[in-house]
Design a protein around this motif. Sequence first.
Motif, PDB file in Angstrom:
ATOM      1  N   ASN A  74     -34.853  -2.997   2.105  1.00 49.97           N
ATOM      2  CA  ASN A  74     -35.903  -4.018   2.168  1.00 49.97           C
ATOM      3  C   ASN A  74     -37.014  -3.820   1.149  1.00 49.97           C
ATOM      4  OD1 ASN A  74     -36.527  -1.669   3.606  1.00 49.97           O
ATOM      5  ND2 ASN A  74     -37.665  -2.715   5.203  1.00 49.97           N
ATOM      6  N   TRP A  75     -37.021  -2.698   0.416  1.00 49.84           N
ATOM      7  CA  TRP A  75     -38.078  -2.501  -0.574  1.00 49.84           C
ATOM      8  C   TRP A  75     -37.876  -3.409  -1.786  1.00 49.84           C
ATOM      9  CZ3 TRP A  75     -33.651  -0.853  -2.301  1.00 49.84           C
ATOM     10  CH2 TRP A  75     -33.007   0.284  -1.786  1.00 49.84           C
ATOM     11  N   ARG A  76     -38.996  -3.716  -2.425  1.00 49.72           N
ATOM     12  CA  ARG A  76     -39.010  -4.455  -3.692  1.00 49.72           C
ATOM     13  C   ARG A  76     -40.024  -3.754  -4.581  1.00 49.72           C
ATOM     14  NH1 ARG A  76     -35.336  -5.723  -1.154  1.00 49.72           N
ATOM     15  NH2 ARG A  76     -34.624  -7.779  -0.489  1.00 49.72           N
ATOM     16  N   PHE A  77     -39.731  -3.646  -5.874  1.00 51.66           N
ATOM     17  CA  PHE A  77     -40.563  -2.886  -6.792  1.00 51.66           C
ATOM     18  C   PHE A  77     -41.089  -3.791  -7.898  1.00 51.66           C
ATOM     19  CE2 PHE A  77     -37.237  -0.267  -4.963  1.00 51.66           C
ATOM     20  CZ  PHE A  77     -37.962   0.792  -4.431  1.00 51.66           C
ATOM     21  N   VAL A  78     -42.391  -3.960  -7.966  1.00 55.54           N
ATOM     22  CA  VAL A  78     -43.017  -4.720  -9.047  1.00 55.54           C
ATOM     23  C   VAL A  78     -43.514  -3.687 -10.060  1.00 55.54           C
ATOM     24  CG1 VAL A  78     -44.808  -6.359  -9.711  1.00 55.54           C
ATOM     25  CG2 VAL A  78     -43.720  -6.538  -7.450  1.00 55.54           C
ATOM     26  N   VAL A  79     -42.866  -3.633 -11.217  1.00 54.18           N
ATOM     27  CA  VAL A  79     -43.241  -2.682 -12.256  1.00 54.18           C
ATOM     28  C   VAL A  79     -44.215  -3.388 -13.195  1.00 54.18           C
ATOM     29  CG1 VAL A  79     -42.431  -1.167 -14.106  1.00 54.18           C
ATOM     30  CG2 VAL A  79     -41.012  -1.529 -12.056  1.00 54.18           C
ATOM     31  N   ALA A  80     -45.491  -3.098 -13.028  1.00 55.57           N
ATOM     32  CA  ALA A  80     -46.523  -3.765 -13.826  1.00 55.57           C
ATOM     33  C   ALA A  80     -46.660  -3.060 -15.167  1.00 55.57           C
ATOM     34  CB  ALA A  80     -47.846  -3.768 -13.074  1.00 55.57           C
ATOM     35  N   ARG A  81     -46.384  -3.832 -16.247  1.00 53.17           N
ATOM     36  CA  ARG A  81     -46.497  -3.302 -17.611  1.00 53.17           C
ATOM     37  C   ARG A  81     -47.428  -4.135 -18.473  1.00 53.17           C
ATOM     38  NH1 ARG A  81     -40.437  -2.664 -19.888  1.00 53.17           N
ATOM     39  NH2 ARG A  81     -40.494  -4.912 -19.571  1.00 53.17           N
ATOM     40  N   ASP A  82     -47.485  -5.438 -18.201  1.00 48.80           N
ATOM     41  CA  ASP A  82     -48.256  -6.354 -19.037  1.00 48.80           C
ATOM     42  C   ASP A  82     -49.734  -5.956 -19.040  1.00 48.80           C
ATOM     43  OD1 ASP A  82     -48.666  -8.976 -20.470  1.00 48.80           O
ATOM     44  OD2 ASP A  82     -49.920  -9.284 -18.700  1.00 48.80           O
ATOM     45  N   PRO A  83     -50.313  -5.686 -20.223  1.00 49.74           N
ATOM     46  CA  PRO A  83     -51.705  -5.214 -20.272  1.00 49.74           C
ATOM     47  C   PRO A  83     -52.715  -6.182 -19.641  1.00 49.74           C
ATOM     48  CG  PRO A  83     -50.610  -4.827 -22.380  1.00 49.74           C
ATOM     49  CD  PRO A  83     -49.677  -5.667 -21.554  1.00 49.74           C
ATOM     50  N   ALA A  84     -52.533  -7.466 -19.851  1.00 50.61           N
ATOM     51  CA  ALA A  84     -53.490  -8.437 -19.286  1.00 50.61           C
ATOM     52  C   ALA A  84     -53.416  -8.424 -17.756  1.00 50.61           C
ATOM     53  CB  ALA A  84     -53.210  -9.832 -19.831  1.00 50.61           C
ATOM     54  N   LEU A  85     -52.204  -8.414 -17.220  1.00 47.81           N
ATOM     55  CA  LEU A  85     -52.039  -8.354 -15.771  1.00 47.81           C
ATOM     56  C   LEU A  85     -52.626  -7.058 -15.232  1.00 47.81           C
ATOM     57  CD1 LEU A  85     -50.898  -9.240 -13.016  1.00 47.81           C
ATOM     58  CD2 LEU A  85     -48.704  -8.192 -13.705  1.00 47.81           C
ATOM     59  N   ARG A  86     -52.388  -5.972 -15.922  1.00 45.49           N
ATOM     60  CA  ARG A  86     -52.874  -4.686 -15.424  1.00 45.49           C
ATOM     61  C   ARG A  86     -54.399  -4.601 -15.432  1.00 45.49           C
ATOM     62  NH1 ARG A  86     -49.072  -0.085 -17.697  1.00 45.49           N
ATOM     63  NH2 ARG A  86     -50.457   1.182 -16.404  1.00 45.49           N
ATOM     64  N   ARG A  87     -55.037  -5.259 -16.347  1.00 45.62           N
ATOM     65  CA  ARG A  87     -56.509  -5.308 -16.312  1.00 45.62           C
ATOM     66  C   ARG A  87     -56.980  -6.047 -15.060  1.00 45.62           C
ATOM     67  NH1 ARG A  87     -55.707  -5.838 -21.903  1.00 45.62           N
ATOM     68  NH2 ARG A  87     -55.810  -8.111 -21.811  1.00 45.62           N
ATOM     69  N   GLN A  88     -56.281  -7.111 -14.704  1.00 47.62           N
ATOM     70  CA  GLN A  88     -56.626  -7.844 -13.481  1.00 47.62           C
ATOM     71  C   GLN A  88     -56.336  -6.994 -12.239  1.00 47.62           C
ATOM     72  OE1 GLN A  88     -54.132 -11.325 -14.611  1.00 47.62           O
ATOM     73  NE2 GLN A  88     -55.955 -12.516 -14.076  1.00 47.62           N
ATOM     74  N   LEU A  89     -55.213  -6.282 -12.262  1.00 47.75           N
ATOM     75  CA  LEU A  89     -54.872  -5.408 -11.138  1.00 47.75           C
ATOM     76  C   LEU A  89     -55.899  -4.292 -10.998  1.00 47.75           C
ATOM     77  CD1 LEU A  89     -51.014  -5.219 -11.704  1.00 47.75           C
ATOM     78  CD2 LEU A  89     -52.166  -6.330  -9.774  1.00 47.75           C
ATOM     79  N   ARG A  90     -56.355  -3.779 -12.122  1.00 48.39           N
ATOM     80  CA  ARG A  90     -57.376  -2.726 -12.084  1.00 48.39           C
ATOM     81  C   ARG A  90     -58.656  -3.237 -11.424  1.00 48.39           C
ATOM     82  NH1 ARG A  90     -59.287   1.230 -17.068  1.00 48.39           N
ATOM     83  NH2 ARG A  90     -61.251   1.915 -16.114  1.00 48.39           N
TER      84      ARG A  90
END
Length: 199
Positions: free
Chosen positions: A45-61
């Motif tokens: 049931n696990w799902r893995f979102v591998v965040a690499r995109d720099p713009a997305l990661r700034r928002q995630l931060r």
Amino acid sequence: MDTLAAIEQRRSVKQYDPAHRMSDEEIRRLIGLAIRSPTSLNMQNWRFVVARDPALRRQLRAAAWDQAQVTDASIWVIICADLNAFKKSPERYWSAAPPEVAKMMVQMLGMYEGREQMQRDEALRSCGIAAQTIMLAAKALGYDTCPMAGFDPEAVGRLVNLPPGHVIGLAVAVGKALQPARPRGGQLPLDDVMVFDRF
């Protein structure tokens, strides 16, 4: 590195080399090991979102209290779970098993039907086990990690388009340490946390 050494040496690293990038092959190897993690009745049931995109990661931060490891680690893996995996073509989880075993296991997955708390509990167990697999595998592959729950899960869910019926368990930063982890805070004595047979 053997498993016991990885357990002993794994630490929560906070400062990463922001210039280091993991190759697609390394990422696929790491997540390929993570999917060896056990799940109840093999529902995966696990799902893995591998965040690499720099713009997305700034928002995630920004959604993670501005913690630097979200953007500076090579990848930030958001470990989620599908609460309804138990009923989504469950026969595929047992496609390699003898037919009588597959039939029994698929029937047993029905125990989650209508039991929302049980579905959520199972999802979070699966996320935790997978996170530990990622951290130990990463250490064995020469990477450092930091498990993280310090973020707004609703904001992160919106940013990664978390589908309905899914829940975020935690995230794991994976990368090359710039500085070693802080000294260990100290472990409780084993006798404080272990009992034989009954409390």
